[in-house]
Write an enzyme that holds these catalytic residues in place. Structure first.
Site, short mmCIF file in Angstrom:
data_model
loop_
_atom_site.label_atom_id
_atom_site.label_comp_id
_atom_site.label_asym_id
_atom_site.label_seq_id
_atom_site.Cartn_x
_atom_site.Cartn_y
_atom_site.Cartn_z
N SER A 178 -1.99 -6.86 -3.25
CA SER A 178 -1.73 -5.47 -2.89
C SER A 178 -0.24 -5.21 -2.70
CB SER A 178 -2.50 -5.09 -1.62
OG SER A 178 -2.03 -5.81 -0.49
N ALA A 232 -5.67 -11.28 -1.38
CA ALA A 232 -5.79 -9.81 -1.35
C ALA A 232 -4.48 -9.18 -0.91
CB ALA A 232 -6.92 -9.40 -0.40
N TYR A 233 -3.90 -9.72 0.15
CA TYR A 233 -2.66 -9.13 0.67
C TYR A 233 -1.52 -9.28 -0.33
CZ TYR A 233 0.76 -7.77 4.21
OH TYR A 233 1.74 -7.12 4.92
N CYS A 234 -1.39 -10.45 -0.93
CA CYS A 234 -0.32 -10.67 -1.91
C CYS A 234 -0.49 -9.76 -3.12
CB CYS A 234 -0.29 -12.13 -2.35
SG CYS A 234 0.30 -13.28 -1.08
#
Length: 299
Positions: free
Chosen positions: A156, A152-154
Site C-alpha cells: 500500500s 499489505a503495508y509495504c
C-alpha cells in the site's frame, strides 16, 4: 532556526484522531494554519481539534468513502473559504506472513492506505487547484524497504508513493505541488500496537541499524511540518531516510539474503501465534474495525 509560518493557510489532515495526524495538526496550527481534522473517532478528533485553536474543525469520515470525503471538502471550503494544504495521512496495518493473514484485513489495508489516499486527492484537488496548493502524501520507509511480514503495508505504501509521483506531473501545470512524506518506525499507537506482538517485535530488532529502532513522534512531525511549509517534493521525518533513497534499489537484494535466516529461526513461533495477528494493528486499527462493524449494523 525559526519555524516557517503557515499563517492564513487552511490545512486538512486525514487520520487526524491520533498519532502522526493529530500531532501534525497541532504542529501546523502552531505555525499559524487553520486546521481541519478528518478521521473516524469523534471523541479523539474533538479533543485533538480543541488543542489546535478555536478555529480548528473536525469531520468524521472514512477515507475510502469518496462521497463522504467530497462532502467534507465542500464543508471545509464553505467554512474557511479555501484549502491550501492537504495531508493524506490516514493509514492502518496488519502484521505476519501473507499466507496466514486474513484476506479481509489484508484488503482493508490496501483500501484505506492506497485507495483512501486516491479518494482524498480526488475530493480535495479542486480546492487545491483553486488555491494553487500543496498535497502531501504520507508514505513510509516501507515504500523504500519492502520487508517480510509486512506485505499489505509495504504494497500500500509503495502504491501511494508511486501514485503521488505520477500525480505530481499531472497537476503541476494547474499550480498544485505534490510531495511524499517518509517515516521510519515512529512512536505512535500503530507501532506500539505492533510491538505488542512478541514475534514481530523480535523480528524488527534484527533489522539493520538505523531501521531497528523507534523514533520519537514530535521531532518527526516537526520535520514533516517543515516540509509542508517549503512544499517539498520529498519530506523525511528522520534525516537518515534521505540517504536511503540513494540505495533503495539494493535493499531488497540484501533483505532477500538476510530475511530467510531470521524467518527460519522464528517460523515455529510465527505459525503457533498466527491467529493472534489476523486483525488490524493498534488503536487506529480497532477504530476502523469498529466503524465498519457499525456501518454493517446500520445497513
Amino acid at each position: 532556526m525559526p519555524k516557517q509560518s503557515l499563517a492564513g493557510q487552511v490545512a486538512v489532515v486525514t487520520g487526524a484522531a491520533r498519532g502522526v495526524g493529530a500531532e501534525l495538526a497541532r504542529a501546523l496550527s502552531a505555525r499559524g494554519a487553520t486546521v481541519a481534522l478528518v478521521g473516524l473517532e469523534p471523541k479523539e478528533l474533538e479533543r485533538a481539534a480543541a488543542e489546535c485553536g478555536p478555529d480548528a474543525g473536525w469531520w468524521e469520515a472514512d477515507v475510502t468513502d469518496l462521497a463522504a470525503l467530497r462532502s467534507v471538502a465542500e464543508q471545509v471550503v464553505d467554512r474557511y473559504g479555501r484549502v491550501d494544504v492537504v495531508v493524506a495521512n490516514a493509514g492502518i496495518a496488519i502484521g505476519g506472513s501473507f499466507l496466514d493473514s486474513d484476506p479481509e484485513a489484508f484488503q482493508r489495508v490496501i483500501e484505506v492506505n492506497l485507495l483512501g489516499s486516491t479518494s482524498t486527492a480526488r475530493a480535495f484537488l479542486p480546492a487545491l487547484i483553486a488555491s494553487r496548493g500543496y498535497l502531501l502524501q504520507i508514505a513510509s520507509l516501507a515504500s523504500m524497504t519492502p520487508a517480510p511480514l509486512m506485505t499489505a503495508y509495504c504494497a500500500s505504501k509503495s502504491g501511494v508513493e508511486a501514485f503521488a509521483h505520477a500525480l505530481r506531473g499531472e497537476v503541476a501545470n494547474q499550480g498544485v505541488r505534490v510531495g511524499v512524506g517518509y517515516l521510519s518506525w515512529t512512536d505512535t499507537d500503530m507501532v506500539r500496537g505492533a510491538d505488542e506482538d512478541d514475534v514481530m517485535r523480535e523480528m524488527r530488532t534484527h533489522l539493520p541499524w538505523p531501521t531497528n529502532r523507534t523514533y520519537p513522534l514530535a521531532p518527526a512531525v516537526q520535520r514533516i511540518a517543515d516540509g509542508i511549509a517549503r512544499r517539498s517534493v520529498h519530506v523525511y521525518a528522520q534525516g537518515w531516510l534521505r540517504g536511503y533513497q540513494l540505495i533503495r534499489g539494493q535493499i531488497p537484494l540484501v533483505l532477500g539474503r538476510i530475511a530467510p535466516l531470521q524467518l527460519r529461526a522464528i517460523e515455529p513461533r510465527l505459525r503457533e501465534t498466527a491467529d493472534a495477528r489476523r486483525g488490524l494493528v493498534g488503536r487506529g486499527g480497532a477504530a476502523d474495525e469498529q466503524a465498519r462493524a457499525a456501518r454493517k449494523v446500520g445497513s
